[in-house]
Design a protein around this motif. Structure first.
Motif, PDB file in Angstrom:
ATOM      1  N   ILE A 178       0.850  -1.193   0.000  1.00  0.00           N
ATOM      2  CA  ILE A 178       0.000   0.000   0.000  1.00  0.00           C
ATOM      3  C   ILE A 178       0.885   1.241   0.000  1.00  0.00           C
ATOM      4  CG2 ILE A 178      -2.014  -1.034   1.126  1.00  0.00           C
ATOM      5  CD1 ILE A 178      -1.009   0.101   3.751  1.00  0.00           C
ATOM      6  N   ALA A 179       0.399   2.284  -0.661  1.00  0.00           N
ATOM      7  CA  ALA A 179       1.091   3.572  -0.665  1.00  0.00           C
ATOM      8  C   ALA A 179       0.388   4.504   0.305  1.00  0.00           C
ATOM      9  CB  ALA A 179       1.096   4.166  -2.071  1.00  0.00           C
ATOM     10  N   THR A 180       1.146   5.142   1.208  1.00  0.00           N
ATOM     11  CA  THR A 180       0.582   6.032   2.215  1.00  0.00           C
ATOM     12  C   THR A 180       1.366   7.340   2.202  1.00  0.00           C
ATOM     13  OG1 THR A 180       2.026   5.531   4.104  1.00  0.00           O
ATOM     14  CG2 THR A 180       0.289   3.937   3.605  1.00  0.00           C
ATOM     15  N   PRO A 181       0.833   8.387   2.852  1.00  0.00           N
ATOM     16  CA  PRO A 181       1.591   9.643   2.950  1.00  0.00           C
ATOM     17  C   PRO A 181       2.937   9.481   3.651  1.00  0.00           C
ATOM     18  CG  PRO A 181      -0.723  10.001   3.505  1.00  0.00           C
ATOM     19  CD  PRO A 181      -0.539   8.523   3.381  1.00  0.00           C
ATOM     20  N   GLN A 182       3.096   8.433   4.454  1.00  0.00           N
ATOM     21  CA  GLN A 182       4.368   8.205   5.149  1.00  0.00           C
ATOM     22  C   GLN A 182       5.251   7.185   4.437  1.00  0.00           C
ATOM     23  OE1 GLN A 182       4.570   7.989   9.385  1.00  0.00           O
ATOM     24  NE2 GLN A 182       2.593   8.946   9.705  1.00  0.00           N
ATOM     25  N   GLY A 183       4.868   6.790   3.227  1.00  0.00           N
ATOM     26  CA  GLY A 183       5.711   5.869   2.478  1.00  0.00           C
ATOM     27  C   GLY A 183       4.957   4.658   1.992  1.00  0.00           C
ATOM     28  N   ARG A 184       5.679   3.766   1.367  1.00  0.00           N
ATOM     29  CA  ARG A 184       5.121   2.542   0.789  1.00  0.00           C
ATOM     30  C   ARG A 184       5.398   1.382   1.749  1.00  0.00           C
ATOM     31  NH1 ARG A 184       3.860   1.671  -4.527  1.00  0.00           N
ATOM     32  NH2 ARG A 184       4.885   3.654  -5.042  1.00  0.00           N
ATOM     33  N   TYR A 185       4.351   0.622   2.076  1.00  0.00           N
ATOM     34  CA  TYR A 185       4.478  -0.452   3.048  1.00  0.00           C
ATOM     35  C   TYR A 185       3.914  -1.756   2.492  1.00  0.00           C
ATOM     36  CZ  TYR A 185       5.523   2.985   6.698  1.00  0.00           C
ATOM     37  OH  TYR A 185       6.097   3.979   7.446  1.00  0.00           O
ATOM     38  N   LEU A 186       4.497  -2.859   2.956  1.00  0.00           N
ATOM     39  CA  LEU A 186       3.970  -4.190   2.682  1.00  0.00           C
ATOM     40  C   LEU A 186       3.375  -4.737   3.973  1.00  0.00           C
ATOM     41  CD1 LEU A 186       3.710  -6.594   0.686  1.00  0.00           C
ATOM     42  CD2 LEU A 186       5.897  -7.433   1.611  1.00  0.00           C
ATOM     43  N   LEU A 187       2.081  -5.063   3.960  1.00  0.00           N
ATOM     44  CA  LEU A 187       1.396  -5.594   5.137  1.00  0.00           C
ATOM     45  C   LEU A 187       1.602  -7.104   5.216  1.00  0.00           C
ATOM     46  CD1 LEU A 187      -1.986  -3.633   4.878  1.00  0.00           C
ATOM     47  CD2 LEU A 187       0.050  -3.028   6.198  1.00  0.00           C
ATOM     48  N   VAL A 188       1.910  -7.590   6.428  1.00  0.00           N
ATOM     49  CA  VAL A 188       2.169  -9.021   6.634  1.00  0.00           C
ATOM     50  C   VAL A 188       1.464  -9.465   7.915  1.00  0.00           C
ATOM     51  CG1 VAL A 188       3.901 -10.841   6.754  1.00  0.00           C
ATOM     52  CG2 VAL A 188       4.457  -8.678   5.612  1.00  0.00           C
ATOM     53  N   ASP A 189       0.590 -10.466   7.794  1.00  0.00           N
ATOM     54  CA  ASP A 189      -0.081 -11.040   8.961  1.00  0.00           C
ATOM     55  C   ASP A 189       0.597 -12.360   9.288  1.00  0.00           C
ATOM     56  OD1 ASP A 189      -1.719 -12.188  10.860  1.00  0.00           O
ATOM     57  OD2 ASP A 189      -3.576 -11.541   9.917  1.00  0.00           O
ATOM     58  N   LEU A 190       1.314 -12.395  10.413  1.00  0.00           N
ATOM     59  CA  LEU A 190       2.131 -13.569  10.748  1.00  0.00           C
ATOM     60  C   LEU A 190       1.332 -14.682  11.385  1.00  0.00           C
ATOM     61  CD1 LEU A 190       4.977 -13.180   9.783  1.00  0.00           C
ATOM     62  CD2 LEU A 190       4.096 -11.001  10.591  1.00  0.00           C
ATOM     63  N   THR A 191       0.042 -14.474  11.679  1.00  0.00           N
ATOM     64  CA  THR A 191      -0.774 -15.560  12.224  1.00  0.00           C
ATOM     65  C   THR A 191      -1.351 -16.429  11.118  1.00  0.00           C
ATOM     66  OG1 THR A 191      -2.833 -14.277  12.235  1.00  0.00           O
ATOM     67  CG2 THR A 191      -1.415 -14.117  14.177  1.00  0.00           C
ATOM     68  N   GLU A 192      -1.235 -15.991   9.875  1.00  0.00           N
ATOM     69  CA  GLU A 192      -1.773 -16.754   8.744  1.00  0.00           C
ATOM     70  C   GLU A 192      -0.723 -17.758   8.289  1.00  0.00           C
ATOM     71  OE1 GLU A 192      -4.661 -13.196   7.079  1.00  0.00           O
ATOM     72  OE2 GLU A 192      -2.791 -13.652   6.034  1.00  0.00           O
ATOM     73  N   GLN A 193      -0.937 -19.016   8.628  1.00  0.00           N
ATOM     74  CA  GLN A 193       0.099 -20.029   8.428  1.00  0.00           C
ATOM     75  C   GLN A 193       0.114 -20.622   7.025  1.00  0.00           C
ATOM     76  OE1 GLN A 193      -0.548 -22.293  12.381  1.00  0.00           O
ATOM     77  NE2 GLN A 193       1.640 -22.136  12.108  1.00  0.00           N
ATOM     78  N   PHE A 194      -0.838 -20.212   6.179  1.00  0.00           N
ATOM     79  CA  PHE A 194      -0.880 -20.766   4.832  1.00  0.00           C
ATOM     80  C   PHE A 194      -0.801 -19.688   3.753  1.00  0.00           C
ATOM     81  CE2 PHE A 194      -4.128 -23.075   7.487  1.00  0.00           C
ATOM     82  CZ  PHE A 194      -3.225 -24.006   7.983  1.00  0.00           C
TER      83      PHE A 194
END
Length: 658
Positions: free
Chosen positions: A393-409
């Motif tokens: 996602i692109a935001t006013p504070q920069g570009r980020y990659l979201l990662v949910d570590l509880t999703e095991q698959f």
């Protein structure tokens, strides 16, 4: 005389025959108040008073007292002879005093004995915590009893002086009160003049008029009970009235600043920062950039387990260190996110915590600042250039990659179905950034069913049925991970809809942590007498078809809550049936469109083989208060249409003679 008038007469007669000398002074006036209007519906108990008093003592400590008076109306209402107080345990909450009275209809008064009070820890095999429930039980409660409880509680929340409460419950309430007071029972408030109280009232309309801004007390009359026999509703936090309250005290150390989302996000960032210093839990074998992140992600999915272990009250909000998580081989959402952040930092990335809400309701645009809107933590990795991954996602504070570590698959760069349509709070050292989760980031949830069977000599079917799920699918992969073959088999018994008399065997399961994008099970089955004729037609068994919808409302009952129905996985069902005699589909092609779903069906006969194909797409629908009855009718029509459509699709006939 109608039922409500009869109830009113019975209540008046009971009141006339019953004194209140066995009740505490605060309960007497409410017990003696004449019931001019009986409660709506057919209640089992009537809460005559529920009053909660809050006072702030200073040093982050809240004192809370509750007064509750209930009249038991039926045998099913005897559970109101019990009373429970839930707390965080440890030094964060404790019961100072708990009293109870049972005034029976024969005039006898029974008081609470300490032997009937018990405090137990709340937890299970996946959740160990200091949370406690203190329960009290009044002996000899009967129909007609007046039951009163009085509790006094000390709360020192790890996130500062705040609390919240809902209003509606399973019984109607004649008088509901909330008050901020200078003293509560055994103490007088000593907070400094600089303390500010904030009360946020949510979703009072259309049931009640919203309280005036700045109000420190609230009273409601004739609060209805929660609707019975209604499903398909929004989560309670998004449609039922509730209150959040907080005392802003600048003298309390380490408490978050709830003045703005920026201040709160910086507090979250500061809490994670010392606990997510660079660490290398796994050998990257020379991998860099996104490949390093994938290596870390795959290792965590394979080696770590999601589990909540809260041995101190603040553990609900403060992550463990990466070293502790790696050593224990488990952690909750924030622990796993913190470990990934530390490993990503070691690989040269910037990483920040992200707060989310999944499952129970959604975050709203005007949610009050504070922790109670969130129930999940994930990580955001700062990117210097576009990665092309869907969860970027692109935001006013920069570009980020979201990662949910509880999703095991879920592979790196994607998010699970629980994040669909949600927004998240990215917590940086410079403040808050709200971001909507892109629809494209959600792993498509899909179930592919393949049925191949041959007709036996006695009109039965024998064959195999395979189910391949993508994303959340039908939940089989998750069950395989948490419960193994036993729980998968139990789920298949209902999911695949085997009729009585069927015999079937589940093939050995693949490793749910094998890293593949899909998970597949296979069943060998035999059904006796599956093709019995009825009036020149045969109805094929419903093996592996999409589950039939269930009615969300009893006939003849007015709808009280909005209608909200989630979508579901795409369901692609294919059957190849080798039949001993030619059969023709009664409906060679067909379609059904409703607000809730789309169905497409086709059938083709080739010599002794019948090929069937049904594809279902589900839709999320929401009908607000003013359109709730329309939503009920739409769902009822969808329910009837689905059943009729499937019956027609599974009907076959004999070819006509030339």
């Amino acid at each position: 005389m109608n039922a409500r008038c009869l109830l009113l007469a019975l209540l008046a007669a009971t009141l006339a025959a019953q004194t209140v000398r066995g009740l505490p002074d605060w309960a007497g006036p409410h017990a003696l108040r004449e019931p001019t209007v009986p409660p709506a519906g057919d209640p089992d108990a009537w809460v005559l008073l529920d009053r909660t008093e809050f006072a702030y003592r200073g040093d982050g400590e809240i004192r809370k007292r509750n007064f509750r008076l209930v009249r038991i109306l039926t045998e099913r209402g005897l559970g109101e002879g019990g009373y429970a107080v839930h707390g965080l345990g440890g030094a964060s909450s404790r019961i100072k005093r708990l009293k109870g009275w049972n005034l029976r209809p024969d005039g006898e008064s029974v008081k609470l004995d300490r032997d009937y009070v018990i405090t137990v820890a709340k937890g299970n095999s996946a959740n160990y915590s200091t949370d406690t429930t203190t329960s009290a039980y009044l002996p000899r409660v009967v129909k007609g009893s007046l039951v009163a409880f009085e509790s006094e509680e000390v709360i020192t929340h790890p996130l500062g002086p705040l609390d919240g409460t809902s209003i509606l419950e399973v019984h109607p309430i004649r008088r509901w009160e909330l008050a901020m007071v200078k003293s509560v029972g055994w103490f007088t408030a000593t907070a400094s003049d600089g303390v500010r109280l904030r009360v946020d009232a949510r979703h009072f309309a259309p049931l009640f008029a919203p309280p005036d801004p700045g109000a420190t007390s609230l009273a409601l009359d004739d609060v209805p009970a929660l609707a019975k026999h209604e499903s398909g509703t929004p989560d309670a936090r998004n449609c039922l009235p509730w209150l959040a309250l907080s005392f802003s005290d600048p003298t309390v150390p380490n408490a978050p600043d709830l003045a703005s989302w920026d201040a709160y996000a910086m507090w979250i960032h500061g809490t994670y920062e010392p606990r997510t210093r660079p660490a290398r839990p796994v050998d990257l074998a020379g991998a860099t950039g996104l490949e390093a992140l994938r290596t870390i992600r795959r290792w965590m999915q394979r080696e770590l387990t999601y589990k909540q272990v809260y041995l101190t009250p603040d553990r609900g909000w403060v992550p463990e260190t990466p070293e502790d998580v790696r050593r224990a081989r488990f952690g909750d959402c924030k622990d796993l996110a913190g470990l990934f952040m530390a490993a990503a930092r070691d690989a040269g990335f910037e990483a920040v915590p992200v707060l989310a809400r999944i499952g129970d309701g959604t975050l709203e645009a005007d949610d009050p600042v504070g922790p109670f809107g969130f129930n999940h933590a994930i990580a955001a990795i700062r990117l210097q250039a576009a990665s092309g991954l869907p969860a970027e996602i692109a935001t006013p504070q920069g570009r980020y990659l979201l990662v949910d570590l509880t999703e095991q698959f879920t592979p790196l760069g994607w998010l699970g179905e629980a994040h669909r349509g949600r927004r998240v709070l990215i917590c940086t050292g410079k403040g808050a950034t709200w971001a909507a989760v892109p629809d494209a980031a959600i792993v498509p949830s899909r179930v592919d069913v393949n049925l191949e069977a041959t007709e036996t000599a006695n009109g039965g079917l024998k064959g195999t049925l395979s189910v391949t799920e993508t994303g959340a699918g039908a939940g089989l992969r998750h069950l395989a991970l948490t419960g193994g073959a036993r729980e998968v088999r139990e789920r298949c018994a209902t999911l695949l809809d085997f009729p009585a008399g069927a015999t079937w065997d589940l093939s050995p399961l693949p490793d749910p942590k094998d890293g593949r994008d899909t998970f597949r099970i296979q069943v060998a089955f035999e059904l006796p007498h599956a093709l019995e004729a009825a009036g020149g037609e045969w109805l094929l068994p419903r093996l592996g078809l999409p589950p039939s919808p269930q009615s969300i409302q009893r006939l003849g009952q007015p709808r009280r809550l909005p209608v909200s129905l989630a979508g579901g996985p795409a369901w692609d069902w294919r059957a190849t049936l080798h039949l001993r005699e030619p059969r023709l589909p009664a409906m060679p092609t067909g379609s059904l469109e409703t607000p809730m779903r789309s169905l497409r069906f086709s059938a083709e006969r080739k010599a002794g083989t019948l090929d069937l194909h049904l594809l279902q797409t589900r839709r999320e629908v929401n009908y607000p208060y003013e359109r709730r009855e329309e939503g009920v009718q739409a769902q009822r029509s969808d329910w009837k249409g689905f059943r009729t459509f499937v019956d027609e699709a599974l009907t076959v006939t004999a070819p006509r003679m030339p």
